[in-house]
Design a protein around this motif. Sequence first.
Motif, mmCIF file in Angstrom:
data_model
loop_
_atom_site.group_PDB
_atom_site.id
_atom_site.type_symbol
_atom_site.label_atom_id
_atom_site.label_comp_id
_atom_site.label_asym_id
_atom_site.label_seq_id
_atom_site.Cartn_x
_atom_site.Cartn_y
_atom_site.Cartn_z
ATOM 1 N N LYS A 107 -3.019 0.774 28.784
ATOM 2 C CA LYS A 107 -3.812 2.075 28.817
ATOM 3 C C LYS A 107 -2.932 3.059 29.201
ATOM 4 O O LYS A 107 -2.994 3.287 30.452
ATOM 5 C CB LYS A 107 -5.327 2.195 29.412
ATOM 6 N N GLY A 108 -2.032 3.696 28.631
ATOM 7 C CA GLY A 108 -1.147 4.794 29.115
ATOM 8 C C GLY A 108 -0.414 5.347 28.061
ATOM 9 O O GLY A 108 -0.481 5.115 26.846
ATOM 10 N N ILE A 109 0.423 6.645 28.398
ATOM 11 C CA ILE A 109 1.385 7.083 27.497
ATOM 12 C C ILE A 109 2.678 7.162 28.198
ATOM 13 O O ILE A 109 2.766 7.216 29.356
ATOM 14 C CB ILE A 109 0.781 8.689 27.591
ATOM 15 N N GLU A 110 3.688 6.830 27.445
ATOM 16 C CA GLU A 110 4.941 6.813 27.882
ATOM 17 C C GLU A 110 5.730 8.161 28.407
ATOM 18 O O GLU A 110 5.435 9.170 27.388
ATOM 19 C CB GLU A 110 5.950 6.263 26.620
ATOM 20 N N GLU A 111 5.991 8.176 29.616
ATOM 21 C CA GLU A 111 5.998 9.316 30.325
ATOM 22 C C GLU A 111 6.986 10.256 29.479
ATOM 23 O O GLU A 111 7.010 11.484 29.607
ATOM 24 C CB GLU A 111 6.515 9.097 31.852
ATOM 25 N N ASN A 112 8.269 9.776 29.453
ATOM 26 C CA ASN A 112 9.365 10.415 29.068
ATOM 27 C C ASN A 112 9.151 10.931 27.422
ATOM 28 O O ASN A 112 9.410 12.126 26.948
ATOM 29 C CB ASN A 112 10.827 9.762 29.157
ATOM 30 N N SER A 113 9.078 9.912 26.605
ATOM 31 C CA SER A 113 8.680 10.193 25.035
ATOM 32 C C SER A 113 7.412 10.739 24.972
ATOM 33 O O SER A 113 7.267 11.390 23.780
ATOM 34 C CB SER A 113 8.975 8.955 24.487
ATOM 35 N N LEU A 114 6.504 10.672 25.635
ATOM 36 C CA LEU A 114 5.133 11.192 25.365
ATOM 37 C C LEU A 114 4.448 10.340 24.135
ATOM 38 O O LEU A 114 3.564 10.678 23.512
ATOM 39 C CB LEU A 114 5.209 12.660 24.927
ATOM 40 N N LYS A 115 4.993 9.196 23.832
ATOM 41 C CA LYS A 115 4.474 8.317 23.119
ATOM 42 C C LYS A 115 3.228 7.350 23.328
ATOM 43 O O LYS A 115 3.314 6.994 24.325
ATOM 44 C CB LYS A 115 5.610 7.604 22.233
ATOM 45 N N ARG A 116 2.390 7.177 22.528
ATOM 46 C CA ARG A 116 1.513 6.046 22.808
ATOM 47 C C ARG A 116 1.899 4.775 22.512
ATOM 48 O O ARG A 116 3.011 4.871 21.868
ATOM 49 C CB ARG A 116 -0.025 6.434 21.885
ATOM 50 N N MET A 117 1.210 3.884 22.784
ATOM 51 C CA MET A 117 1.785 2.359 22.793
ATOM 52 C C MET A 117 2.086 1.946 21.120
ATOM 53 O O MET A 117 2.911 1.293 20.907
ATOM 54 C CB MET A 117 0.984 1.468 23.479
ATOM 55 N N SER A 118 1.033 2.236 20.347
ATOM 56 C CA SER A 118 1.262 2.258 19.053
ATOM 57 C C SER A 118 2.552 2.894 18.495
ATOM 58 O O SER A 118 3.153 2.219 17.555
ATOM 59 C CB SER A 118 0.164 2.682 18.107
ATOM 60 N N GLU A 119 2.823 4.189 19.093
ATOM 61 C CA GLU A 119 4.029 4.563 18.642
ATOM 62 C C GLU A 119 5.463 4.096 19.072
ATOM 63 O O GLU A 119 6.144 3.978 18.214
ATOM 64 C CB GLU A 119 3.991 6.289 19.230
ATOM 65 N N VAL A 120 5.332 3.477 20.225
ATOM 66 C CA VAL A 120 6.182 2.697 20.868
ATOM 67 C C VAL A 120 6.541 1.435 19.807
ATOM 68 O O VAL A 120 7.824 1.096 19.657
ATOM 69 C CB VAL A 120 6.147 2.413 22.282
ATOM 70 N N PHE A 121 5.337 0.840 19.521
ATOM 71 C CA PHE A 121 5.694 -0.355 18.590
ATOM 72 C C PHE A 121 6.330 -0.175 17.350
ATOM 73 O O PHE A 121 7.153 -0.885 16.878
ATOM 74 C CB PHE A 121 4.232 -0.839 18.586
ATOM 75 N N GLY A 190 -8.571 5.640 26.347
ATOM 76 C CA GLY A 190 -8.107 4.816 27.521
ATOM 77 C C GLY A 190 -7.296 5.216 28.199
ATOM 78 O O GLY A 190 -7.210 4.755 29.519
ATOM 79 N N SER A 191 -6.227 6.342 27.921
ATOM 80 C CA SER A 191 -5.266 6.697 28.720
ATOM 81 C C SER A 191 -5.659 7.871 29.552
ATOM 82 O O SER A 191 -5.713 7.850 30.757
ATOM 83 C CB SER A 191 -4.173 7.262 27.851
ATOM 84 N N LEU A 192 -6.425 9.040 29.046
ATOM 85 C CA LEU A 192 -7.041 10.184 29.486
ATOM 86 C C LEU A 192 -7.660 9.956 30.723
ATOM 87 O O LEU A 192 -7.958 10.520 31.530
ATOM 88 C CB LEU A 192 -7.050 11.362 28.532
ATOM 89 N N LYS A 193 -8.613 9.161 30.208
ATOM 90 C CA LYS A 193 -9.765 8.860 31.306
ATOM 91 C C LYS A 193 -9.410 8.703 32.647
ATOM 92 O O LYS A 193 -9.911 8.869 33.749
ATOM 93 C CB LYS A 193 -10.786 7.764 30.955
ATOM 94 N N ASN A 194 -8.169 8.030 32.778
ATOM 95 C CA ASN A 194 -7.385 7.682 33.995
ATOM 96 C C ASN A 194 -7.239 8.950 34.895
ATOM 97 O O ASN A 194 -7.249 8.732 36.215
ATOM 98 C CB ASN A 194 -6.263 6.799 33.991
ATOM 99 N N ILE A 195 -6.932 9.767 34.136
ATOM 100 C CA ILE A 195 -6.712 11.221 34.839
ATOM 101 C C ILE A 195 -7.811 11.846 35.407
ATOM 102 O O ILE A 195 -8.050 12.328 36.752
ATOM 103 C CB ILE A 195 -6.028 12.250 33.950
#
Length: 344
Positions: A107-121, A190-195
Amino acid sequence: MGETIAVVGAGSWATALSIQLAKNGHYVKMWGRNTLAVDEINNNRENKKYLPGVTIPDNVRCTTDLEEAVSGSRVVLYGVPSHTFREVLKNTLPFLAKDSTVINAAKGIEENSLKRMSEVFVEETGSREKSRYVTLSGPSHAEEVGRDIPTALVAASWDIKRAEYVQGLFMSDSMRVYTNTDVVGVELGGSLKNIIALGTGIADGLGFGDNTKAALMTRGLAEMTRLGKAMGASPLTFAGLTGVGDLIVTCTSMHSRNRRAGIEIGRGKSLEEAVKSVRMVVEGVRTTKAAKKLAAVHEVEMPITEQTYNVLFKGFSAREAVMNLMGRDSKPELEEVALVNWPI
C-alpha cells in the motif's frame, strides 16, 4: 488440489497471507532476504521478528533463492514495501511464468515517479500484461489475519476474472474477499489512509481525544476521495472496505505502524526517532511526500496531508499543525461533500 503460490517477501503481511493460503490447501513458496529468518520459518515454523507466536503451516517453505521461489508458480504474490516493489519486480521478471497471476499487497505510491503499484507493474512489463495484475487491499492487520480473526479484503483488477480467481484463493471461514474493478480507487485508498493515520496518531500523542480523531478521519476521507476522483477513481470505492474501512482500522489500532509513529511524533520525537521506535516500514511517510505532489498536480485541496507533511519534513510542531487546520476558513460541510459526488 491447491495451487503452488510464490510469496515474495517475508515480513508480517507476507507471512500472514502465506499462512492463510496454506490453510486453504495451497503450497506456498516464500522468499526472504535474511538467511536467519528463512531458517527460522523452515525449522521453527515461526517468523519471530514480524509475527511472533503464530505457527506457520508445514506447507509453507521459505528460501533466499528468488528463482526457486518464483519459478513454476501460476500465482506470484508480492508482499514487499511499496518503495522496493519496482526493484523486486524487475528481479523476478525472468522467472515469472507466462500468464501467471500477479498479486500485489503493498500500500503505497512510488515517491519519485508518483506512480501507483499497478502503474509500476505496467511500466515494467508492458501494457499487454495489465490484465494479469491484482491488488489485494482492505482493513487488515497481519497480527490478526495470522491468528484467523475474521477479516474482509478486496481483490481489484481490470480483469474481473482475475479478481474472482484471487477471491477464491483466499476465501475461508475467517477471510471474506470482495472484488472490484476500480484499481485506481483501491490502490489510492490503501495508500492515502496511512497519511491520515499519521495525523490521528500525532493528535493522540498530543493528548487530544476522540472528537479530534473523528474529525481528522472524516475530513481525511473527504480529501482522499477528492484526489481519487481527480485521478479517475470512483468516489464509491472510498465508501467501502479499501476506503473508509481501511481508514478506520489504521487510525484506531495500535497494530498500525503509521498511527504508532504519529503518536511518538506527537509526544515530541523526531521523525527518525519515531520510525525507529516502530521497527518496521512506515509507508505513510513516503506516501505523504507523494500525495502532496499529486495534490499539486491535480489541483486538489488536501489540508490534512499538507499539515502532516509540514510536521514530518518542514519542522512544524505538531500542535502548530493542528491549530493551522482548526484556523482554516469556515465553509458549509454539505457543499464540500457534494464535490465528490457521494450518492444520495
